[in-house]
Every structure is written in C-alpha cells, then in structure tokens.
Design an enzyme around this catalytic site. Structure first.
Site, PDB file in Angstrom:
ATOM      1  N   CYS A   1      -2.489  -0.263   7.522  1.00  0.00           N
ATOM      2  CA  CYS A   1      -1.685   0.939   7.322  1.00  0.00           C
ATOM      3  C   CYS A   1      -1.787   1.884   8.513  1.00  0.00           C
ATOM      4  CB  CYS A   1      -2.110   1.645   6.039  1.00  0.00           C
ATOM      5  SG  CYS A   1      -1.664   0.722   4.561  1.00  0.00           S
TER       6      CYS A   1
ATOM      7  N   HIS B   1       0.858  -1.188   0.000  1.00  0.00           N
ATOM      8  CA  HIS B   1       0.000   0.000   0.000  1.00  0.00           C
ATOM      9  C   HIS B   1       0.892   1.236   0.000  1.00  0.00           C
ATOM     10  CE1 HIS B   1      -3.793  -2.025   1.915  1.00  0.00           C
ATOM     11  NE2 HIS B   1      -3.175  -2.837   1.064  1.00  0.00           N
TER      12      HIS B   1
ATOM     13  N   GLU C   1       0.912   3.844   1.836  1.00  0.00           N
ATOM     14  CA  GLU C   1       1.371   4.267   3.163  1.00  0.00           C
ATOM     15  C   GLU C   1       2.547   3.427   3.650  1.00  0.00           C
ATOM     16  OE1 GLU C   1      -3.257   4.481   3.235  1.00  0.00           O
ATOM     17  OE2 GLU C   1      -1.701   3.297   2.250  1.00  0.00           O
TER      18      GLU C   1
END
Length: 149
Positions: free
Chosen positions: A84, A51, A53
């Site tokens: 995250c 992801h 993040e």
C-alpha cells in the site's frame, strides 16, 4: 480538520468489523473535500490486494479521472503495508496521515520505510497521528478473534 478526517477513516474501519474484516479505514481528501472512503475488503472480495488504501486510491482515481492524486491527502487508521505504501507513492498522494503503527508489517517506518526510501522518484509527506481509537479498534478486533478460535 485532521482529527475530523481521521474520525471519518475510523467510521470506515468500523464498517469493516461488521463484515468480519480487519478494521482498517481510509479516506482521501482533496481541497478539504472527501473524494474517497473505503475499508478493508480482503475477505469479502477474496482479494489479497483489497486493502483500504488500494481501494481508496482506485475510488479517488475514478472521481478525478486521473491516476495522479496530486494535492490529495490520505488518512488511514493503520500504517500502510509495503504494498500500500508503494501504491500511495505511485498514485502521487501528497500527504499521508497515519492513525497507528503496524509492528508486524508496517511499510512507513515501523518495519520498513518504503516512503522514506532515498531512491523513490516521488516523496509523500507522512504524519503520524497516534490516535488511541485507531489502536483500540485493532486490539479489540484481534482479542475477540482469538477468543473465537
């Protein structure tokens, strides 16, 4: 400056579209300097944890040579998922700016509130920006994706 940084995160989200990734972008700023900029790469890397993040935290940690991202701010176009959100707290990010909410898997208040949990030993300050372009890019991406199916 907050709007400028969110636009920088949006630039990353647009890069994700070119790779057929869900358009989420993230940047990390320390003392008004962007030290990390990334976008989703789950499909490209075949990695469920890729992801924006998580990738931004990894990049910023390399730049600072420290896993503690004290005095760092993260700007992300979509509300972080629980994974995250937890990583953001673990990395000791000081402030999180969110472009739009995620009603299906939001981890910062929309579905569950990982960062607001009373028992976390580290508090991340969260600010919702509700940027229309952050919402638009995601809606447009999924509308186009459904047409292709």
């Amino acid at each position: 400056m907050k709007d400028f940084y969110m636009k920088e995160a949006l630039k990353e989200a647009y890069k994700a579209i070119d790779l057929k990734e869900i358009p989420v972008g993230a940047i990390i700023v320390k003392h008004n300097i962007i030290i990390a900029r990334t976008h989703n790469l789950k499909e490209s890397l075949k990695d469920a944890a890729a992801h924006a993040e998580i990738l931004a935290i990894k990049e910023a940690s390399k730049v600072l040579n420290n896993w503690r991202l004290k005095d760092c701010e993260m700007y992300v176009t979509l509300e972080p998922c629980p994974m995250c959100a937890s990583a953001i707290a673990q990395a000791r990010v000081s402030k999180l700016y969110i472009g739009t909410f995620d009603p299906t898997s939001g981890g910062c208040g929309s579905v569950i509130d990982v960062l607001g949990h009373a028992h976390l030993n580290y508090k991340v300050s969260v600010e919702w920006m509700y940027d229309e372009e952050c919402s638009y890019i995601l809606k447009n991406f999924f509308t186009n994706r459904r047409r292709q199916i």
